[in-house]
Enzyme design. Structure first.
Site, PDB file in Angstrom:
ATOM      1  N   GLY A 483       0.809  -1.226   0.000  1.00 36.29           N
ATOM      2  CA  GLY A 483       0.000   0.000   0.000  1.00 36.29           C
ATOM      3  C   GLY A 483       0.834   1.263   0.000  1.00 36.29           C
ATOM      4  O   GLY A 483       0.333   2.344   0.318  1.00 36.29           O
ATOM      5  N   ARG A 523      11.030  -0.070   4.605  1.00 33.43           N
ATOM      6  CA  ARG A 523      11.675   1.212   4.408  1.00 33.43           C
ATOM      7  C   ARG A 523      10.922   2.186   3.505  1.00 33.43           C
ATOM      8  O   ARG A 523      11.206   3.386   3.516  1.00 33.43           O
ATOM      9  CB  ARG A 523      13.083   1.014   3.826  1.00 33.43           C
ATOM     10  CG  ARG A 523      13.101   0.497   2.401  1.00 33.43           C
ATOM     11  CD  ARG A 523      14.513   0.459   1.819  1.00 33.43           C
ATOM     12  NE  ARG A 523      14.454   0.821   0.412  1.00 33.43           N
ATOM     13  CZ  ARG A 523      14.600   2.063  -0.057  1.00 33.43           C
ATOM     14  NH1 ARG A 523      14.868   3.052   0.757  1.00 33.43           N
ATOM     15  NH2 ARG A 523      14.478   2.313  -1.334  1.00 33.43           N
ATOM     16  N   THR A 525       7.740   3.558   2.993  1.00 30.63           N
ATOM     17  CA  THR A 525       6.948   4.700   3.465  1.00 30.63           C
ATOM     18  C   THR A 525       7.845   5.675   4.218  1.00 30.63           C
ATOM     19  O   THR A 525       7.656   6.890   4.162  1.00 30.63           O
ATOM     20  CB  THR A 525       5.774   4.217   4.328  1.00 30.63           C
ATOM     21  OG1 THR A 525       5.030   3.274   3.566  1.00 30.63           O
ATOM     22  CG2 THR A 525       4.861   5.361   4.723  1.00 30.63           C
ATOM     23  N   GLY A 710       8.821   2.105  10.113  1.00 32.47           N
ATOM     24  CA  GLY A 710       8.448   0.935   9.322  1.00 32.47           C
ATOM     25  C   GLY A 710       7.412   0.117  10.072  1.00 32.47           C
ATOM     26  O   GLY A 710       7.357   0.140  11.305  1.00 32.47           O
ATOM     27  N   VAL A 711       6.591  -0.608   9.313  1.00 34.53           N
ATOM     28  CA  VAL A 711       5.488  -1.344   9.936  1.00 34.53           C
ATOM     29  C   VAL A 711       5.508  -2.832   9.609  1.00 34.53           C
ATOM     30  O   VAL A 711       5.219  -3.666  10.458  1.00 34.53           O
ATOM     31  CB  VAL A 711       4.131  -0.755   9.467  1.00 34.53           C
ATOM     32  CG1 VAL A 711       2.971  -1.599   9.955  1.00 34.53           C
ATOM     33  CG2 VAL A 711       3.979   0.682   9.947  1.00 34.53           C
ATOM     34  N   GLU A 713       7.360  -5.509   9.152  1.00 38.20           N
ATOM     35  CA  GLU A 713       8.129  -6.667   9.584  1.00 38.20           C
ATOM     36  C   GLU A 713       7.916  -7.048  11.053  1.00 38.20           C
ATOM     37  O   GLU A 713       7.852  -8.226  11.394  1.00 38.20           O
ATOM     38  CB  GLU A 713       9.614  -6.425   9.297  1.00 38.20           C
ATOM     39  CG  GLU A 713       9.873  -6.469   7.803  1.00 38.20           C
ATOM     40  CD  GLU A 713      11.259  -6.040   7.417  1.00 38.20           C
ATOM     41  OE1 GLU A 713      11.544  -4.838   7.536  1.00 38.20           O
ATOM     42  OE2 GLU A 713      12.058  -6.891   7.017  1.00 38.20           O
TER      43      GLU A 713
END
Lengths: 759, 288
Positions: A483, A523, A525, A710-711, A713
């Site tokens: 996204g 990385r 976004t 970051g989201v 992982e």
């Protein structure tokens, strides 16, 4: 929690790629075609480990319809140098051997030759005509077996790095790494309670639904075009350039939409082979892996052995921690043992820590990155041990973690000191979540675990082009796997003060935008977002110059507000604000097109922390685990588009649950993979799981204008231990080995029964 | 490359003649959910495909004096929507409906499931427990054999060349009868049975007067476990009788260790599923 108010950030508009995806119009890797294209197929090793004595392709070459055949001879030898591949490091000498076996085959499914033919049927027939003479060697699959003296050796040249004096004997242990903080022996002397356990995990595949696919077209003048499904088309270009000695400017790679990658599409398998076949045949060549090929030959993540020792005082203060992590790298060195070691105790503020890691080769496909590579493996061990400590101390598992949580200023055992992080806030949010506040249902049991991932920054380029009607194109170079296009457009709209619908994001090919590191490390976004914001800032700067020209004032006298140029103060003069579309319409008279671009190496990626809570039941007769409720809590910095943030948290949790309960590779005695398909390689199906609840915590990252961390992982790190911890509380048995599949859980319960009766 | 020839006869006689003339290279196509997958994988290379979906007798469900006859090519979805079958044979319906997914159910048939001869076929233990008779037509005419006699081993049947499974005939159902099928899979759907167990019971008050038990995926073929049935008959399905039947199930198991389960686990689960399936069948019998 975010203090600033935004127009677009934090809202949930439709994604720009949504309509095409739900209507089937989107083009994925296998959807690209060229006139006159050939079908490329790969001949793969039926052996786990064998010398290649000879390859005879003459019969295949003579078959009508066959236009080219390649073997390792068609790929130049490579130097022994290591280059980055996404979050992992790979050695070019090994990469060329992985895409096409040279001296020996190192795993079942290893590519040995490839053909390009007019039809798939002819290509398959040609593969059957290729005669390969093998000398079968003893093989080793398991990581601990591969480390033993006398184990079959994969690479005669391999000596363990990181050991003094440098060993002289060939080994499967490619590297040893050490991390230390304080004095761990002294730390353990202060401990009143010590938990010491050995855990193992199995390799798991990323399980992307879309198989690897590539179309390559090499022209007579040396130019090459590639269309492929990848997380990094610049990475594809880089690898093909090096592996085939073609200058990067001669190769143009266009990424397709991607049907899942999760780290597994940061390396190359088909692209260099398709190019070589195209060069030899003079025709475009298309290659698509079957599901079986994906399982046999593309990268899973490592198997691991994790020995954990944690010491605490009776009041719940962890005083010392030690960990040994051995990760299986597959056929060539380069497991994610580094991050596994670094993430192990990153959640906790502990004075004395020692961590040792080993990178081990064995006769399995070379591992590739998979969501927070390495971290889930060490955290399975550490978070299980922390839970056991909580039980020993009679403490609530969240309280124990709160008491030891890393915070701003905590020095990690791998070096850096944390800047602003949100682990405490995440634990507090978990504690006050509706899930944790609700008593566990009868017959169910609750588990909790935490997880950490660094998140990365790295190289990004972006551009923003203002169209003649004042709408904006945002151009970036990272395939969108979660996204990111929507997020980039939203940040651009916010920065520019225009409607989201006026901003159209596109992903450019390698010849149409500057270099971008792969989509990986959570990385895009953050880092590419930063580049987009900077590109838009340049547009704004230019827009102010144009307005100043029209008003005949100094550019400093113009401000940009809500998508319009305005005089900075009444002193400047009385001017009607100029909108973006007005300025765009006049651009030709004020200096030409209005564009901005930016390139950077993004520093200051904010680490992410997650806490997962699961309620589950164990069927004591069958060993089947049923998950009733699951909540993922995570500090995401700022949720640019909360729906896609939640989607990442849910997806990671689900993949972790599959890893915990059922996913494993089953090799037979000959080292051949017995379950190369989704029927017997069991990722979860929708009916296995409840809706995954999410709690977004926002502790903004100070290194990003909108606070992004970051989201994608972090959410795969906690699930295995969360599930294991709940199973431990349901059964009284601490499971040490993954997966916790029905036969294993059932066997453990049965084994514990007489003991329980005797007690 | 040899191409397969496709035919879709409208009569059984025609189908049998075609199949018999194919010299062993013919394959019957019902739903195709096994055959087409095998052809794609290269494990089946038929010279002739005989599509039986145009043969009325094979694609219809009929009822006569309380006995149902299910055409071998009737899809799972059609069986699942049949009110009469759902009432009389809920165990058979649930077993057939467990095959594959919703999409697969639109094609998959009980006849195909039987003739694919997988020991793990879901519908077969339910058919065996029900006492289904299978009508077979071949070059030498028609014959009827019990469902448990059709399979000879993994992928092998007792059918002679040219023979086609036409239909399943279910016995007249006495009052207070019920059946059930349970399978164990590690997931909740889209999986192959690690163990399957079919139970069909008739109750007289609290007492069981007739019982048939069948197991799948624990031997080279689906098993009719007569000793398990005997252990239940005459009992009130008390714990002792259920444990005796479970023990008979475990004793009947001759499983293998493979990617789907171990010998130890399969043997244990056979007993577990027997108890659970018997409880469901008994509940259905009491309310029927």
């Amino acid at each position: 929690m975010s203090a600033r108010t935004y127009k677009w950030i934090g809202t949930r508009p439709n994604r720009p790629d949504g309509a095409d995806k739900v209507t089937g119009r989107a083009r994925f890797g296998a959807d690209f075609n060229m006139p006159g294209q050939l079908v490329g197929k790969v001949l793969r090793s039926p052996h786990a480990h064998a010398l290649i004595k000879s390859i005879d392709t003459s019969a295949a070459e003579k078959l009508a319809g066959v236009k080219a055949v390649v073997t390792a001879k068609d790929f130049p030898e490579q130097e022994n140098i290591t280059v980055p591949a996404g979050e992992m490091q790979v050695n070019l000498r090994d990469v060329t051997r992985n895409i096409m076996a040279r001296e020996k085959v190192l795993y079942d499914g290893h590519a040995v030759a490839a053909v390009a033919a007019t039809t798939e049927a002819v290509a398959k027939e040609a593969l059957a005509l290729i005669k390969v003479e093998y000398e079968i060697l003893p093989h080793v699959i398991d990581v601990e077996a591969a480390m033993k003296d006398g184990a079959p050796i994969l690479h005669d040249h391999l000596r363990t790095e990181g050991v003094e004096p440098k060993p002289t004997k060939a080994t499967n242990i490619a590297k040893r790494i050490d991390f230390a903080k304080g004095d761990v022996a002294a730390g353990f002397r202060k401990a009143e309670v010590v938990v010491e356990r050995k855990f193992t995990t199995q390799p798991v595949h990323q399980g992307y639904i879309e198989p690897h696919a590539a179309l390559a077209s090499a022209s007579e003048d040396g130019q090459v075009q590639v269309w492929s499904t990848t997380q990094g088309h610049f990475q594809v270009r880089g690898f093909c350039s090096r592996l085939l000695n073609i200058e990067t400017s001669q190769i143009r790679v266009t990424p397709s939409e991607i049907g899942g990658g999760f780290g597994g599409k940061t390396v190359v398998y088909l692209e260099p082979v398709a190019i070589r076949l195209s060069q030899k045949s003079g025709k475009p060549v298309k290659m698509v892996m079957t599901r079986e090929e994906v399982f046999r030959a593309s990268g899973p993540t490592s198997a691991g052995v994790v020995e954990v020792k944690i010491g605490a005082t009776r009041d719940g203060r962890i005083v010392a921690a030690e960990c040994m992590v051995a990760l299986q790298a597959g056929a060539f060195p380069g497991s994610p043992v580094g991050p596994a070691c670094m993430c192990s105790f990153a959640c906790y503020d502990i004075d004395d820590i020692k961590v040792v890691g080993y990178d081990v080769v064995s006769n399995r496909p070379k591992v590739a990155a998979y969501r927070a590579p390495g971290a889930p493996i060490s955290c399975w061990g550490v978070e299980s041990a922390i839970d056991e400590l909580a039980i020993e101390l009679g403490m609530d598992p969240i309280e124990l973690r709160l008491k030891n949580a890393a915070k701003q200023g905590t020095k990690t055992h791998y070096g850096p000191t944390f800047n602003r992080i949100g682990f405490v806030e995440t634990l507090e949010a978990a504690k006050s979540s509706p899930h944790y506040q609700t008593p566990v249902k009868r017959g169910f049991h609750r588990g909790v675990a935490a997880g950490f991932w660094f998140n990365v920054g790295a190289d990004s380029s972006a551009a923003a082009h203002v169209g003649e009607d004042g709408t904006v194109t945002v151009i970036s170079g990272n395939p969108d796997i979660g996204g990111s296009r929507a997020s980039l457009a939203m940040m651009a709209a916010e920065e520019l003060g225009v409607d989201y619908e006026k901003v159209r994001p596109v992903i450019a090919d390698t010849s149409s935008i500057g270099f971008n590191f792969v989509t990986g490390g959570s990385r895009v976004t953050f880092a590419t977002g930063l580049a987009v914001v900077n590109a838009v800032k340049e547009v704004v700067r230019e827009l102010k110059i144009r307005a100043a020209k029209i008003w005949e004032v100094e550019p400093e006298a113009v401000v940009w507000e809500n998508g319009m140029a305005k005089p900075a103060s009444t002193n400047v003069g009385e001017f009607e604000p100029l909108s973006l579309s007005q300025l765009a319409a006049m651009a030709g008279k004020t200096g030409g097109p209005i564009n901005g671009h930016a390139q950077l190496n993004a520093q200051g990626a904010g680490p992410g922390f997650g806490v997962h809570i699961v309620d589950l039941a164990v069927d004591h007769d069958t060993g089947i685990v049923t998950i009733d409720r699951y909540t993922a809590v995570q500090d995401v910095g700022t949720a640019i588009h909360p729906s896609y943030v939640e989607g990442q948290m849910q997806g990671g949790a689900v993949q972790g649950i599959g890893w915990a309960l059922n996913e494993e590779y089953i090799y037979n005695a000959k080292g051949k993979l017995d379950n190369p398909g989704f029927l017997d390689y069991r990722i979860p199906v929708a009916s296995d799981l409840p809706m995954i609840e999410t709690v977004i915590v926002e502790v903004p990252n100070p290194s990003h204008p909108y606070g992004v961390r970051g989201v994608g992982e972090v959410p795969i790190v906690p699930p295995m231990a969360a599930v294991g911890n709940a199973i431990a509380r349901a059964t009284g048995i601490r499971f040490l080995d993954l997966p916790m599949s029905p036969p294993r859980v059932s066997a453990a319960i049965d084994a514990a029964r007489p003991k329980m009766a005797a007690e | 490359m040899k191409e397969a020839r496709y035919t879709a006869p409208e009569t059984l006689d025609e189908a049998v003649a075609l199949l018999a003339s194919a010299n062993g290279s013919g394959r019957v196509l019902a739903g195709g959910t096994d055959l087409l997958v095998q052809m794609r994988a290269g494990t089946a290379k038929p010279g002739l495909i005989v599509d039986v979906k145009k043969i009325p007798e094979m694609t219809t469900i009929t009822e006569k004096d309380g006995s149902y006859r299910i055409g071998a090519a009737v899809s799972g979805a059609v069986i699942g929507e049949h009110e009469g079958l759902r009432k009389a044979w809920p165990g058979i319906v649930e077993a057939v409906n467990l095959i594959g997914s919703t999409q697969v159910q639109g094609r998959a048939s009980a006849g195909g499931n039987l003739c694919n001869a997988s020991p793990a076929a879901d519908s077969v233990p339910a058919m065996v427990a029900a006492g289904a008779m299978v009508t077979i037509q071949g070059p030498k005419g028609r014959r009827e054999i019990p469902a448990e006699k059709v399979n000879a081993g993994p992928g092998r049947t007792t059918l002679a060349p040219g023979e086609i499974v036409v239909s399943f005939t279910l016995p007249v159902r006495p009052r207070n009868s019920g059946d059930a099928y349970l399978r164990l899979i590690p997931r909740t759907e889209m999986d192959i049975a690690v163990v399957g167990c079919g139970v069909s019971l008739t109750m007289d008050g609290d007492r069981c007067t007739a019982a048939r038990v069948s197991l799948g995926a624990v031997a080279p073929t689906v098993l009719l476990v007569e000793d398990a049935g005997k252990a239940l008959v005459g009992s009130t399905l008390d714990d002792g009788a259920l444990e005796a039947a479970a023990a008979a199930c475990r004793a009947a198991c001759k499983p293998i260790d493979d990617k789907r389960g171990t010998i130890v686990y399969r043997t244990k689960i056979a007993g577990v599923l027997l108890k659970r399936a018997a409880a469901i069948a008994a509940e259905r019998a009491r309310s029927h």
